[in-house]
Scaffold this active site. Structure first.
Site, PDB file in Angstrom:
ATOM      1  N   TYR A 190       0.211  -4.877 -19.993  1.00 19.82           N
ATOM      2  CA  TYR A 190      -0.911  -4.365 -19.203  1.00 19.82           C
ATOM      3  C   TYR A 190      -0.668  -2.931 -18.721  1.00 19.82           C
ATOM      4  O   TYR A 190      -1.589  -2.240 -18.306  1.00 19.82           O
ATOM      5  CB  TYR A 190      -1.188  -5.261 -17.986  1.00 19.82           C
ATOM      6  CG  TYR A 190      -1.729  -6.630 -18.335  1.00 19.82           C
ATOM      7  CD1 TYR A 190      -2.056  -6.981 -19.644  1.00 19.82           C
ATOM      8  CD2 TYR A 190      -1.916  -7.588 -17.351  1.00 19.82           C
ATOM      9  CE1 TYR A 190      -2.539  -8.242 -19.953  1.00 19.82           C
ATOM     10  CE2 TYR A 190      -2.413  -8.856 -17.662  1.00 19.82           C
ATOM     11  CZ  TYR A 190      -2.709  -9.166 -18.970  1.00 19.82           C
ATOM     12  OH  TYR A 190      -3.191 -10.418 -19.268  1.00 19.82           O
TER      13      TYR A 190
ATOM     14  N   LYS B 102       8.461 -15.516 -25.637  1.00 17.32           N
ATOM     15  CA  LYS B 102       8.144 -15.753 -27.054  1.00 17.32           C
ATOM     16  C   LYS B 102       9.301 -15.141 -27.853  1.00 17.32           C
ATOM     17  O   LYS B 102       9.115 -14.277 -28.719  1.00 17.32           O
ATOM     18  CB  LYS B 102       6.779 -15.103 -27.370  1.00 17.32           C
ATOM     19  CG  LYS B 102       6.209 -15.458 -28.721  1.00 17.32           C
ATOM     20  CD  LYS B 102       5.766 -16.899 -28.838  1.00 17.32           C
ATOM     21  CE  LYS B 102       5.323 -17.202 -30.269  1.00 17.32           C
ATOM     22  NZ  LYS B 102       5.183 -18.636 -30.549  1.00 17.32           N
TER      23      LYS B 102
ATOM     24  N   ASP C 193       3.779 -20.894 -26.146  1.00 15.36           N
ATOM     25  CA  ASP C 193       2.838 -21.863 -26.729  1.00 15.36           C
ATOM     26  C   ASP C 193       3.208 -23.283 -26.303  1.00 15.36           C
ATOM     27  O   ASP C 193       2.350 -24.093 -25.942  1.00 15.36           O
ATOM     28  CB  ASP C 193       2.767 -21.726 -28.261  1.00 15.36           C
ATOM     29  CG  ASP C 193       4.119 -21.494 -28.898  1.00 15.36           C
ATOM     30  OD1 ASP C 193       5.102 -21.207 -28.180  1.00 15.36           O
ATOM     31  OD2 ASP C 193       4.218 -21.606 -30.137  1.00 15.36           O
TER      32      ASP C 193
ATOM     33  N   ASP D 237      -0.396 -14.372 -16.460  1.00 17.58           N
ATOM     34  CA  ASP D 237      -1.830 -14.299 -16.209  1.00 17.58           C
ATOM     35  C   ASP D 237      -2.500 -15.563 -16.751  1.00 17.58           C
ATOM     36  O   ASP D 237      -3.290 -16.234 -16.081  1.00 17.58           O
ATOM     37  CB  ASP D 237      -2.365 -13.045 -16.935  1.00 17.58           C
ATOM     38  CG  ASP D 237      -3.783 -12.688 -16.540  1.00 17.58           C
ATOM     39  OD1 ASP D 237      -4.346 -13.370 -15.678  1.00 17.58           O
ATOM     40  OD2 ASP D 237      -4.325 -11.730 -17.116  1.00 17.58           O
TER      41      ASP D 237
ATOM     42  N   ASP E 105      -3.469 -19.369 -14.525  1.00 12.47           N
ATOM     43  CA  ASP E 105      -4.848 -19.886 -14.520  1.00 12.47           C
ATOM     44  C   ASP E 105      -4.885 -21.319 -15.035  1.00 12.47           C
ATOM     45  O   ASP E 105      -5.599 -22.167 -14.504  1.00 12.47           O
ATOM     46  CB  ASP E 105      -5.752 -19.018 -15.408  1.00 12.47           C
ATOM     47  CG  ASP E 105      -6.484 -17.959 -14.589  1.00 12.47           C
ATOM     48  OD1 ASP E 105      -6.058 -17.701 -13.445  1.00 12.47           O
ATOM     49  OD2 ASP E 105      -7.464 -17.393 -15.096  1.00 12.47           O
TER      50      ASP E 105
END
Ligand code: NAD
Length: 356
Positions: free
Chosen positions: A142, A191, A223, A247, A251
């Protein structure tokens, strides 16, 4: 003792819910003998209307001069047509950057009284749920290099994921310190089977773990973590992860609880400074109608007392008051299922303050 707090009510339901959180804070002050000096400042759409900027310099100055910041929410349809860099939500990025808020803590917990609100089966959640997602907030993709370029396949765009060892080390320390005070289990999510930045992440987290022998460390690929969160969320205690993975996973974790109006969050800087806010947005559809659930903001105040001011008994008292009011059956419209007592924003806040 006196504590200075910058208060940013913001837009939409922001002023409605912050008013209730302030009521609870004042009651805590009365009961435990503290003075909270509050200074209201503008950010978001209301700041654009008043000053032309979503994050006025005065707001930054007042926040920096305070011990902590309490934020409602920003944004709304009135400002949706502004260009991206002038929108109210831009104030959030500005506050994170200006205040050095590098660690975002998002608890996902289920109050027994609200277990039926979760979309997961009761047997998956038997015994409750209490997870904290610790998300790195000021680095990664980001904030990395970005741009557009011509390629063999035509115009392309790119965003770079980059982490310095120090950025990983400081967020890992936040996670391990937190785990030490909880169930002593950290799950680091990356990852590393694909990304070089994740391999660095994993190596640095393992180094930090050596200083916390009493805390167990697991590593999961993102994942798999997304899958495990709905398959068996009770295996998690503290999850630590990068900006983009955090992020998404925070959620997902909050959705498991089923009640967006109940979840607080903290964004911490070096030292004890922090900004505290509910995880939800400004809910313009119910703004000013006495329908918003103020509990997430009230629980954000509890996090402020716990993490910035070290007032554990006071934070515990707020959480117990929320539980008491829920167990008496009081519900704002977002939680109301036809049983118990339907109450508005102001009554919910008053009942929690009275239960202290
Ligand atoms: P939202 O979280 O505001 O609302 C989603 C849904 O949840 C709505 O139906 C809303 O009524 C409901 N809801 C949210 N909080 C509630 C509460 N406390 N009590 C009862 N119901 C509640 O998300 P959205 O609709 O995607 O966004 C609305 C605005 O908020 C947008 O402008 C968005 O950019 C902004 N936003 C701000 C923040 C922030 O300030 N941190 C975060 C997310 C979204």
């Amino acid at each position: 003792m006196n504590y200075n707090i910058a208060v940013i009510p913001g837009d939409g339901i922001g002023p409605d819910i912050v008013a209730q959180a302030v009521l609870v804070l004042e009651k805590v002050g009365e009961k435990f003998g503290h003075t909270f000096t509050l200074k209201n400042v503008l950010a978001g759409g209301s700041a654009i209307d008043a000053t032309g900027h979503c994050l006025p310099q005065e707001t930054i100055d007042v926040c920096k001069a305070s011990d902590a910041v309490l934020l409602g929410a920003v944004g709304g349809p009135k400002w949706d047509t502004l260009p991206g860099d002038q929108r109210p939500e831009r104030a959030l990025l500005g506050l994170r950057k200006e205040l050095g808020l590098f660690a975002n803590l998002r608890p996902a917990m289920i109050f027994e009284e609200l277990a039926e609100a979760s979309p997961l089966k009761a047997e998956i959640l038997a015994g409750g749920l209490d997870i904290v997602v610790v998300r790195e907030l000021t680095g990664g993709i980001y904030f990395g290099q970005r741009g557009t370029k011509e390629t063999d396949l035509g115009p392309a765009a790119y965003d770079v994921e980059q982490y310095a060892e120090e950025e990983v080390r400081r967020i890992a320390k936040v996670a391990f310190d937190m785990a030490r005070k909880r169930s002593r289990h950290v799950t680091s999510v990356d990852k590393a089977n694909v990304l070089e930045s994740s391999r660095l992440w994993r190596r640095v987290v393992a180094e930090v773990a050596k200083d916390y022998p009493e805390v167990t460390l697991d590593n999961l690929y993102v994942d798999n973590a997304a899958m495990q969160l709905v398959r068996n969320p009770r295996q998690f205690d503290v999850i630590v992860t990068s900006n983009i993975f955090g992020d998404i996973l925070s959620d997902e974790a909050s959705q498991i609880t089923g009640s967006i109006g109940m979840l607080p969050s903290a964004s911490l800087a070096k030292g004890n400074f922090g900004m505290y806010e509910p995880i939800h947005g400004s809910a313009p559809d119910i703004a000013g109608q006495d329908k918003a659930n103020p509990t997430a903001t009230i629980l954000s105040v509890a996090m402020m007392l716990r993490y910035t001011f070290g007032l554990t008994a006071e934070a515990d008292a707020i959480e117990a008051a929320v539980k008491a009011v829920l167990s008496q059956g009081y519900r704002t419209p977002d939680l109301f299922t036809g049983q118990g007592h339907l109450v508005g924003t102001a009554e919910m806040g008053r009942r929690i303050a009275d239960a202290l």
